[in-house]
Motif scaffolding. Structure first.
Motif, PDB file in Angstrom:
ATOM      1  N   THR A  27       0.844  -1.206   0.000  1.00  0.00           N
ATOM      2  CA  THR A  27       0.000   0.000   0.000  1.00  0.00           C
ATOM      3  C   THR A  27       0.877   1.253   0.000  1.00  0.00           C
ATOM      4  O   THR A  27       2.086   1.175   0.202  1.00  0.00           O
ATOM      5  CB  THR A  27      -0.929   0.071   1.238  1.00  0.00           C
ATOM      6  N   THR A  28       0.215   2.382  -0.139  1.00  0.00           N
ATOM      7  CA  THR A  28       0.936   3.665  -0.084  1.00  0.00           C
ATOM      8  C   THR A  28       1.493   3.943   1.308  1.00  0.00           C
ATOM      9  O   THR A  28       2.254   4.881   1.493  1.00  0.00           O
ATOM     10  CB  THR A  28      -0.027   4.802  -0.482  1.00  0.00           C
ATOM     11  N   GLN A  29       1.078   3.164   2.298  1.00  0.00           N
ATOM     12  CA  GLN A  29       1.591   3.326   3.666  1.00  0.00           C
ATOM     13  C   GLN A  29       2.397   2.096   4.093  1.00  0.00           C
ATOM     14  O   GLN A  29       2.486   1.787   5.274  1.00  0.00           O
ATOM     15  CB  GLN A  29       0.422   3.543   4.654  1.00  0.00           C
ATOM     16  N   GLY A  30       2.934   1.352   3.140  1.00  0.00           N
ATOM     17  CA  GLY A  30       3.716   0.145   3.480  1.00  0.00           C
ATOM     18  C   GLY A  30       2.871  -1.111   3.333  1.00  0.00           C
ATOM     19  O   GLY A  30       1.719  -1.063   2.911  1.00  0.00           O
ATOM     20  N   GLU A  59     -14.239  11.558  -4.359  1.00  0.00           N
ATOM     21  CA  GLU A  59     -14.451  10.646  -3.233  1.00  0.00           C
ATOM     22  C   GLU A  59     -13.259  10.637  -2.276  1.00  0.00           C
ATOM     23  O   GLU A  59     -13.428  10.689  -1.056  1.00  0.00           O
ATOM     24  CB  GLU A  59     -14.663   9.218  -3.744  1.00  0.00           C
ATOM     25  N   PHE A  60     -12.048  10.558  -2.842  1.00  0.00           N
ATOM     26  CA  PHE A  60     -10.872  10.501  -1.969  1.00  0.00           C
ATOM     27  C   PHE A  60     -10.706  11.787  -1.184  1.00  0.00           C
ATOM     28  O   PHE A  60     -10.336  11.766  -0.010  1.00  0.00           O
ATOM     29  CB  PHE A  60      -9.613  10.170  -2.794  1.00  0.00           C
ATOM     30  N   MET A  61     -10.985  12.920  -1.814  1.00  0.00           N
ATOM     31  CA  MET A  61     -10.853  14.194  -1.092  1.00  0.00           C
ATOM     32  C   MET A  61     -11.854  14.246   0.056  1.00  0.00           C
ATOM     33  O   MET A  61     -11.541  14.687   1.157  1.00  0.00           O
ATOM     34  CB  MET A  61     -11.048  15.363  -2.054  1.00  0.00           C
ATOM     35  N   THR A  62     -13.055  13.752  -0.198  1.00  0.00           N
ATOM     36  CA  THR A  62     -14.107  13.780   0.824  1.00  0.00           C
ATOM     37  C   THR A  62     -13.774  12.813   1.962  1.00  0.00           C
ATOM     38  O   THR A  62     -13.843  13.169   3.149  1.00  0.00           O
ATOM     39  CB  THR A  62     -15.469  13.408   0.192  1.00  0.00           C
ATOM     40  N   PHE A  63     -13.408  11.588   1.604  1.00  0.00           N
ATOM     41  CA  PHE A  63     -13.139  10.572   2.631  1.00  0.00           C
ATOM     42  C   PHE A  63     -11.925  10.976   3.477  1.00  0.00           C
ATOM     43  O   PHE A  63     -11.937  10.870   4.700  1.00  0.00           O
ATOM     44  CB  PHE A  63     -12.899   9.209   1.963  1.00  0.00           C
ATOM     45  N   ALA A  64     -10.863  11.452   2.804  1.00  0.00           N
ATOM     46  CA  ALA A  64      -9.655  11.847   3.537  1.00  0.00           C
ATOM     47  C   ALA A  64      -9.964  13.009   4.486  1.00  0.00           C
ATOM     48  O   ALA A  64      -9.432  13.073   5.601  1.00  0.00           O
ATOM     49  CB  ALA A  64      -8.551  12.235   2.568  1.00  0.00           C
ATOM     50  N   SER A  65     -10.853  13.915   4.071  1.00  0.00           N
ATOM     51  CA  SER A  65     -11.214  15.051   4.934  1.00  0.00           C
ATOM     52  C   SER A  65     -12.001  14.589   6.153  1.00  0.00           C
ATOM     53  O   SER A  65     -12.087  15.316   7.155  1.00  0.00           O
ATOM     54  CB  SER A  65     -12.055  16.069   4.157  1.00  0.00           C
ATOM     55  N   ASN A  74     -13.397   4.913  16.168  1.00  0.00           N
ATOM     56  CA  ASN A  74     -12.594   3.678  16.142  1.00  0.00           C
ATOM     57  C   ASN A  74     -12.666   2.970  14.791  1.00  0.00           C
ATOM     58  O   ASN A  74     -12.795   1.750  14.724  1.00  0.00           O
ATOM     59  CB  ASN A  74     -13.037   2.727  17.267  1.00  0.00           C
ATOM     60  N   CYS A  75     -12.599   3.743  13.725  1.00  0.00           N
ATOM     61  CA  CYS A  75     -12.700   3.133  12.398  1.00  0.00           C
ATOM     62  C   CYS A  75     -11.569   3.632  11.489  1.00  0.00           C
ATOM     63  O   CYS A  75     -11.372   4.837  11.335  1.00  0.00           O
ATOM     64  CB  CYS A  75     -14.049   3.463  11.762  1.00  0.00           C
ATOM     65  N   LYS A  76     -10.824   2.685  10.928  1.00  0.00           N
ATOM     66  CA  LYS A  76      -9.741   3.013   9.992  1.00  0.00           C
ATOM     67  C   LYS A  76     -10.225   2.816   8.557  1.00  0.00           C
ATOM     68  O   LYS A  76     -11.157   2.033   8.330  1.00  0.00           O
ATOM     69  CB  LYS A  76      -8.539   2.120  10.279  1.00  0.00           C
ATOM     70  N   LEU A  77      -9.576   3.493   7.639  1.00  0.00           N
ATOM     71  CA  LEU A  77      -9.974   3.427   6.228  1.00  0.00           C
ATOM     72  C   LEU A  77      -8.860   2.766   5.414  1.00  0.00           C
ATOM     73  O   LEU A  77      -7.678   3.023   5.656  1.00  0.00           O
ATOM     74  CB  LEU A  77     -10.221   4.835   5.677  1.00  0.00           C
ATOM     75  N   VAL A  78      -9.246   1.921   4.475  1.00  0.00           N
ATOM     76  CA  VAL A  78      -8.279   1.286   3.571  1.00  0.00           C
ATOM     77  C   VAL A  78      -8.885   1.283   2.172  1.00  0.00           C
ATOM     78  O   VAL A  78      -9.966   0.711   1.958  1.00  0.00           O
ATOM     79  CB  VAL A  78      -7.970  -0.166   4.008  1.00  0.00           C
ATOM     80  N   GLY A  79      -8.191   1.922   1.221  1.00  0.00           N
ATOM     81  CA  GLY A  79      -8.681   1.980  -0.156  1.00  0.00           C
ATOM     82  C   GLY A  79      -7.995   0.932  -1.033  1.00  0.00           C
ATOM     83  O   GLY A  79      -6.970   0.348  -0.645  1.00  0.00           O
ATOM     84  N   LEU A  80      -8.574   0.690  -2.174  1.00  0.00           N
ATOM     85  CA  LEU A  80      -8.006  -0.286  -3.128  1.00  0.00           C
ATOM     86  C   LEU A  80      -8.447   0.069  -4.546  1.00  0.00           C
ATOM     87  O   LEU A  80      -9.608   0.445  -4.764  1.00  0.00           O
ATOM     88  CB  LEU A  80      -8.511  -1.701  -2.789  1.00  0.00           C
ATOM     89  N   PHE A 111      -4.501   7.465   4.787  1.00  0.00           N
ATOM     90  CA  PHE A 111      -4.828   6.042   4.974  1.00  0.00           C
ATOM     91  C   PHE A 111      -4.225   5.218   3.824  1.00  0.00           C
ATOM     92  O   PHE A 111      -3.933   5.767   2.750  1.00  0.00           O
ATOM     93  CB  PHE A 111      -6.349   5.840   5.074  1.00  0.00           C
ATOM     94  N   PRO A 112      -4.020   3.910   4.047  1.00  0.00           N
ATOM     95  CA  PRO A 112      -3.381   3.096   3.006  1.00  0.00           C
ATOM     96  C   PRO A 112      -4.257   2.893   1.783  1.00  0.00           C
ATOM     97  O   PRO A 112      -5.471   2.704   1.911  1.00  0.00           O
ATOM     98  CB  PRO A 112      -3.131   1.745   3.702  1.00  0.00           C
TER      99      PRO A 112
END
Ligand code: BEZ
Length: 239
Positions: A27-30, A59-65, A74-80, A111-112
Motif C-alpha cells: 500500500t501507499t503506507q507500506g 471521493e478521496f478528497m471527501t473521505f480523507a477530509s 474507532n474506524c480506519k480506512l483502507v482503499g483499493l 490512509f493506506p
C-alpha cells in the motif's frame, strides 16, 4: 453468490457475517496484513475504479477530509484499486498539490491505498463485476468489525460517487446496535428513537419490564425508546 477468479476457479463472494478474507498487500503506507493489522478497530475497506478519474478524486478528497471523524469512532480506512503503487502515489500527490474542490484543498490521503494489479484482492472481495467492467473494480464498501467480521457491504456502480455521511451514519448505527442491543429504524440519526428487541425475545420482555415509561409501541411488534445523542457519543466515540 459465486464468482470466477483469474485461475477460473469458482470462489464464493464474501457475505455479511463472514470472516473478512485474509490477504497481504503493498500500500501507499507500506505492507499490510489484512485484517490482522486492524484487529481491535473497525475498518472500512473500499474500492474505487481507477486513479486519475474525477468521481474517484472527489471521493478521496471527501473521505480523507473525514478520516479523523471516522478515527474518533474507532474506524480506519483502507482503499483499493487495480492500479499500481506508483500510479497511486502520483495521483495522491496531484490531489494534495493541485486540486481544490468544494472548499477542500491540500488534502493529504493518510490512509493506506492498496495496489492490486493482479486483481487478487479485488477478486477475493467480489469487487470485480464484469457486467459493469472487466478492468476496473466497482465502488465496493466493506465494513469490518474489530473481530474481523464483515458487518455490512454496499456496492455502487462506476458512475455514482458515494455519500460518505451515509457511510458514517451506517458505522455509528452498527456500533450503537452493538452497544445498546437495539436496532435502528429507517433514516435513523443519533438522537432519534431506536427499536427495542423484537417482541417475543427474552431481551424484549426484560426491556419492557424495566423501561415501560420510555417505551413507545406502534403495535405489538414495533416498539421504540429514546437514547440520547450524548449517551451514544459517550459510549462509542474516543475522547
Ligand atoms: C470516475 O471516477 O470518474 C470514473 C471512473 C471509472 C468510470 C467512470 C467514472
Amino acid at each position: 453468490m459465486e464468482m470466477e477468479n483469474p485461475q477460473n476457479q469458482i470462489v464464493p463472494m464474501p457475505r455479511i457475517g463472514d470472516k473478512a478474507p485474509v490477504f497481504n498487500a503493498v500500500t501507499t503506507q507500506g505492507n499490510i496484513n489484512f485484517p490482522a493489522d486492524f484487529s481491535g478497530s473497525w475498518v472500512i475497506l473500499f474500492s474505487h475504479p481507477a486513479d486519475f478519474t474525477p468521481v474517484c478524486t472527489s471521493e478521496f478528497m471527501t473521505f480523507a477530509s473525514m478520516e479523523e471523524k471516522f478515527a474518533k469512532a474507532n474506524c480506519k480506512l483502507v482503499g483499493l484499486s487495480v492500479d499500481g503503487l506508483y500510479s497511486h502515489i502520483a495521483w495522491l500527490r496531484t490531489i494534495k498539490e493541485k486540486i481544490e474542490y468544494k472548499g477542500m484543498k491540500n488534502v493529504e490521503v493518510k490512509f493506506p491505498l492498496i495496489e492490486d494489479i493482479t486483481m487478487e484482492v479485488a477478486q477475493k472481495y467480489g469487487m470485480m463485476m464484469p457486467g459493469e467492467s472487466n478492468t476496473k473494480a466497482v465502488r465496493a464498501v466493506f465494513f469490518i468489525d474489530p473481530k474481523g467480521i464483515i458487518r455490512a457491504i454496499i456496492y455502487y456502480p462506476l458512475s455514482l460517487g458515494r455519500n460518505f455521511e451515509e457511510l458514517y451514519r451506517a458505522l455509528v448505527a452498527m456500533q450503537t446496535a452493538d452497544a445498546f442491543s437495539i436496532a435502528t429504524p429507517a433514516d435513523w440519526q443519533p438522537g432519534d428513537d431506536v427499536i427495542v428487541p423484537p417482541a417475543g425475545s427474552c431481551g424484549a420482555a426484560k426491556e419492557r419490564m424495566e423501561d415501560k415509561t420510555n417505551l413507545k409501541c406502534y403495535d405489538w411488534f414495533f416498539c421504540t425508546k429514546p437514547i440520547s445523542k450524548e449517551d451514544i457519543e459517550k459510549t462509542i466515540l474516543k475522547k
